[in-house]
Design a protein around this motif. Structure first.
Motif, PDB file in Angstrom:
ATOM      1  N   LEU A  40       0.840  -1.201   0.000  1.00  0.00           N
ATOM      2  CA  LEU A  40       0.000   0.000   0.000  1.00  0.00           C
ATOM      3  C   LEU A  40       0.872   1.247   0.000  1.00  0.00           C
ATOM      4  O   LEU A  40       1.992   1.230   0.517  1.00  0.00           O
ATOM      5  N   SER A  41       0.360   2.316  -0.546  1.00  0.00           N
ATOM      6  CA  SER A  41       1.070   3.590  -0.524  1.00  0.00           C
ATOM      7  C   SER A  41       1.145   4.142   0.896  1.00  0.00           C
ATOM      8  O   SER A  41       0.202   4.018   1.687  1.00  0.00           O
ATOM      9  N   SER A  42       2.278   4.772   1.227  1.00  0.00           N
ATOM     10  CA  SER A  42       2.447   5.463   2.513  1.00  0.00           C
ATOM     11  C   SER A  42       2.156   6.954   2.394  1.00  0.00           C
ATOM     12  O   SER A  42       2.273   7.697   3.371  1.00  0.00           O
ATOM     13  N   TYR A  43       1.781   7.404   1.208  1.00  0.00           N
ATOM     14  CA  TYR A  43       1.742   8.837   0.915  1.00  0.00           C
ATOM     15  C   TYR A  43       0.558   9.569   1.543  1.00  0.00           C
ATOM     16  O   TYR A  43       0.626  10.766   1.821  1.00  0.00           O
ATOM     17  N   GLY A  44      -0.545   8.866   1.790  1.00  0.00           N
ATOM     18  CA  GLY A  44      -1.783   9.513   2.206  1.00  0.00           C
ATOM     19  C   GLY A  44      -1.699  10.254   3.525  1.00  0.00           C
ATOM     20  O   GLY A  44      -0.952   9.892   4.434  1.00  0.00           O
ATOM     21  N   LYS A  45      -2.478  11.314   3.613  1.00  0.00           N
ATOM     22  CA  LYS A  45      -2.523  12.118   4.835  1.00  0.00           C
ATOM     23  C   LYS A  45      -3.904  12.747   4.969  1.00  0.00           C
ATOM     24  O   LYS A  45      -4.469  13.231   3.977  1.00  0.00           O
ATOM     25  N   ASP A  46      -4.457  12.734   6.187  1.00  0.00           N
ATOM     26  CA  ASP A  46      -5.738  13.373   6.479  1.00  0.00           C
ATOM     27  C   ASP A  46      -6.842  12.848   5.556  1.00  0.00           C
ATOM     28  O   ASP A  46      -7.549  13.606   4.897  1.00  0.00           O
ATOM     29  N   ASN A  47      -6.992  11.516   5.537  1.00  0.00           N
ATOM     30  CA  ASN A  47      -8.027  10.854   4.728  1.00  0.00           C
ATOM     31  C   ASN A  47      -7.973  11.241   3.243  1.00  0.00           C
ATOM     32  O   ASN A  47      -9.002  11.263   2.560  1.00  0.00           O
ATOM     33  N   GLY A  48      -6.787  11.546   2.788  1.00  0.00           N
ATOM     34  CA  GLY A  48      -6.636  11.890   1.384  1.00  0.00           C
ATOM     35  C   GLY A  48      -6.892  13.341   1.069  1.00  0.00           C
ATOM     36  O   GLY A  48      -6.824  13.750  -0.101  1.00  0.00           O
ATOM     37  N   ASN A  49      -7.191  14.147   2.078  1.00  0.00           N
ATOM     38  CA  ASN A  49      -7.461  15.567   1.834  1.00  0.00           C
ATOM     39  C   ASN A  49      -6.168  16.365   1.668  1.00  0.00           C
ATOM     40  O   ASN A  49      -6.075  17.241   0.808  1.00  0.00           O
ATOM     41  N   ALA A  50      -5.177  16.077   2.513  1.00  0.00           N
ATOM     42  CA  ALA A  50      -3.901  16.786   2.418  1.00  0.00           C
ATOM     43  C   ALA A  50      -2.995  16.143   1.370  1.00  0.00           C
ATOM     44  O   ALA A  50      -2.296  16.835   0.626  1.00  0.00           O
ATOM     45  N   ARG A  51      -3.011  14.810   1.350  1.00  0.00           N
ATOM     46  CA  ARG A  51      -2.260  14.051   0.338  1.00  0.00           C
ATOM     47  C   ARG A  51      -3.051  12.786   0.018  1.00  0.00           C
ATOM     48  O   ARG A  51      -3.628  12.182   0.916  1.00  0.00           O
ATOM     49  N   PRO A  52      -3.099  12.378  -1.246  1.00  0.00           N
ATOM     50  CA  PRO A  52      -3.891  11.190  -1.601  1.00  0.00           C
ATOM     51  C   PRO A  52      -3.285   9.912  -1.034  1.00  0.00           C
ATOM     52  O   PRO A  52      -2.070   9.809  -0.875  1.00  0.00           O
ATOM     53  N   GLY A  53      -4.159   8.959  -0.730  1.00  0.00           N
ATOM     54  CA  GLY A  53      -3.710   7.687  -0.179  1.00  0.00           C
ATOM     55  C   GLY A  53      -4.042   6.519  -1.088  1.00  0.00           C
ATOM     56  O   GLY A  53      -4.135   6.662  -2.307  1.00  0.00           O
ATOM     57  N   PHE A  54      -4.248   5.345  -0.488  1.00  0.00           N
ATOM     58  CA  PHE A  54      -4.564   4.146  -1.260  1.00  0.00           C
ATOM     59  C   PHE A  54      -6.078   3.943  -1.305  1.00  0.00           C
ATOM     60  O   PHE A  54      -6.831   4.564  -0.551  1.00  0.00           O
ATOM     61  N   GLU A  55      -6.527   3.063  -2.201  1.00  0.00           N
ATOM     62  CA  GLU A  55      -7.949   2.759  -2.336  1.00  0.00           C
ATOM     63  C   GLU A  55      -8.325   1.640  -1.360  1.00  0.00           C
ATOM     64  O   GLU A  55      -7.889   0.498  -1.520  1.00  0.00           O
ATOM     65  N   PHE A  56      -9.128   1.991  -0.369  1.00  0.00           N
ATOM     66  CA  PHE A  56      -9.463   1.045   0.691  1.00  0.00           C
ATOM     67  C   PHE A  56     -10.197  -0.183   0.158  1.00  0.00           C
ATOM     68  O   PHE A  56      -9.904  -1.314   0.551  1.00  0.00           O
ATOM     69  N   GLU A  57     -11.160   0.023  -0.721  1.00  0.00           N
ATOM     70  CA  GLU A  57     -11.955  -1.114  -1.200  1.00  0.00           C
ATOM     71  C   GLU A  57     -11.144  -2.047  -2.086  1.00  0.00           C
ATOM     72  O   GLU A  57     -11.396  -3.257  -2.108  1.00  0.00           O
ATOM     73  N   GLU A  58     -10.179  -1.517  -2.825  1.00  0.00           N
ATOM     74  CA  GLU A  58      -9.286  -2.396  -3.567  1.00  0.00           C
ATOM     75  C   GLU A  58      -8.538  -3.300  -2.594  1.00  0.00           C
ATOM     76  O   GLU A  58      -8.407  -4.513  -2.824  1.00  0.00           O
ATOM     77  N   PHE A  59      -8.049  -2.705  -1.518  1.00  0.00           N
ATOM     78  CA  PHE A  59      -7.310  -3.482  -0.524  1.00  0.00           C
ATOM     79  C   PHE A  59      -8.198  -4.548   0.104  1.00  0.00           C
ATOM     80  O   PHE A  59      -7.815  -5.718   0.199  1.00  0.00           O
ATOM     81  N   VAL A  60      -9.398  -4.167   0.547  1.00  0.00           N
ATOM     82  CA  VAL A  60     -10.294  -5.113   1.209  1.00  0.00           C
ATOM     83  C   VAL A  60     -10.679  -6.255   0.272  1.00  0.00           C
ATOM     84  O   VAL A  60     -10.693  -7.430   0.670  1.00  0.00           O
ATOM     85  N   ASP A  61     -10.986  -5.925  -0.982  1.00  0.00           N
ATOM     86  CA  ASP A  61     -11.353  -6.969  -1.939  1.00  0.00           C
ATOM     87  C   ASP A  61     -10.207  -7.961  -2.148  1.00  0.00           C
ATOM     88  O   ASP A  61     -10.417  -9.181  -2.148  1.00  0.00           O
TER      89      ASP A  61
END
Length: 373
Positions: free
Chosen positions: A32-53
């Motif tokens: 998974l990406s480590s880049y995300g911050k503040d639920n993707g508002n400050a910096r984009p993160g990974f796709e949660f549903e892709e991970f869960v699936d």
């Protein structure tokens, strides 16, 4: 007799060893990406549903999962619907809830302990995944070992962009997919202007034979060691392809209404359905009709006067109409019918809007234009 007993013992030992090795659990490294911050508002993160699936597919098919990220520790997903059943189940299960808070740093991963890697997408993946030297080392070691799988979904395919073997990009001449330029343009992210590259363009620049489907429809491409999925809708099928590539028996998976709806749209666009019989077979509980209509709306909006796309968009919106009616969608249908010369049908669509007092001013103006012509 002594030789016979010795041979018999060797056969028993070999049989026992074979049985024990066949039961060794396969291991997949999900990254998974480590880049995300503040639920993707400050910096984009990974796709949660892709991970869960992907996580669910692997664990339900006897595959051991370890979760890693470039920095390790806690990782942040973009905003997602935490009330959706599968997401809620993951977050409230004491065995899984903590997993995203203690991912393994890729620098601490021994590639020899894994049979496959699966990189999750999300906009954040464009910023750190392609540039992680430890991740590149893992990928290269798996690439050079027999019986391994290199897999990704959506923007996760960016992980392979910079990896070389003997001064040659490992993507060269491989059939590969990932989030397309069309999808980037349709679902334009606030981060797109900051992307270091567009994924489709970068894949092609590495010599990959890029393959895509229509936007947001399942598309999984298998080429040698590579198993890649185009978009979020491709996650489950690509993860199942990894399971099968590892030699595990695939357990039956129930098909959700959303999956069935996207499959319907794909078959419809690929002319795998009899359109003359189509409208006779629908029932209120069969599909997500809002999704079907919305797909048709987006298809029309993003076509450049392509008659086939316009007709398909009209048909999708019309198919969903008995169960999902949207006045703006119907006005677009009328405009599209006029554009392709179906004036009689356009007149009927506009008259229905006027009768229901929906967008009456716009509908009357279009109807007058038809009448004058």
């Amino acid at each position: 007799m002594k030789n016979y007993i010795t041979l018999l013992l060797l056969l028993i030992t070999a049989s026992t060893f074979s049985q024990s090795t066949s039961k060794i659990q396969k291991r997949v490294l999900i990254v998974l990406s480590s880049y995300g911050k503040d639920n993707g508002n400050a910096r984009p993160g990974f796709e949660f549903e892709e991970f869960v699936d992907a996580y669910n597919i692997f664990t339900q098919n006897n595959v051991k999962v370890i979760i890693a990220s470039p920095k390790g520790g806690s990782v942040t997903a973009d905003i997602f619907d935490a009330t959706k059943e599968k997401n809620k189940a993951f977050l409230t299960n004491e065995n899984t809830a903590y997993l995203l808070k203690q991912t393994v740093a890729t620098a601490q991963v021994d590639a020899d302990n894994f049979d496959a890697i699966y990189i999750i997408g999300g906009k954040g993946a464009m910023f750190d995944i392609p540039y992680d030297p430890s991740l590149q080392d893992i990928i290269l070691k798996l690439y050079n070992r027999k019986g391994t799988v290199l897999a990704s979904v959506c923007h996760g395919t960016s992980a392979f962009i910079h990896v070389k073997h003997q001064n040659k990009f490992i993507l060269d001449k491989e059939r590969i997919t990932g989030f397309s330029n069309e999808e980037e343009n349709i679902f334009k992210s606030q981060w797109i202007d900051e992307f270091p590259f567009l994924l489709e363009d970068a894949l092609k620049s590495r010599g990959a034979k890029y393959q895509k489907s229509s936007f947001m429809l399942e598309n999984v491409v298998i080429s040698g060691k590579f198993i890649t999925g185009q978009n979020p809708a491709s996650t489950k099928v690509s993860a199942e392809a990894v399971v099968q590539a590892l030699g595990n028996k695939l357990e039956h998976r129930s098909i959700s209404k959303q999956d069935a709806t996207l499959d319907f749209i794909k078959k419809f666009l690929n002319n795998q359905l009899n359109k003359n019989e189509l409208f006779k077979e629908s029932s209120e509980g069969s599909y997500h009709y809002k999704l079907i209509a919305t797909y048709g709306f987006i298809l029309i909006q993003n076509t450049k006067n392509n008659k086939e796309n316009l007709e398909n968009g009209i048909d999708l919106i019309s198919f969903a109409k008995p169960y999902f009616f949207n006045k703006n969608f119907q006005l677009l249908v009328a405009k599209s019918q006029i554009k392709i010369g179906k004036l009689k049908q356009a007149k009927q669509t506009l008259e229905e809007l006027i009768e229901k007092d929906f967008l009456k001013k716009e509908a009357l103006a279009l109807l007058n234009e038809i009448t004058k012509s």
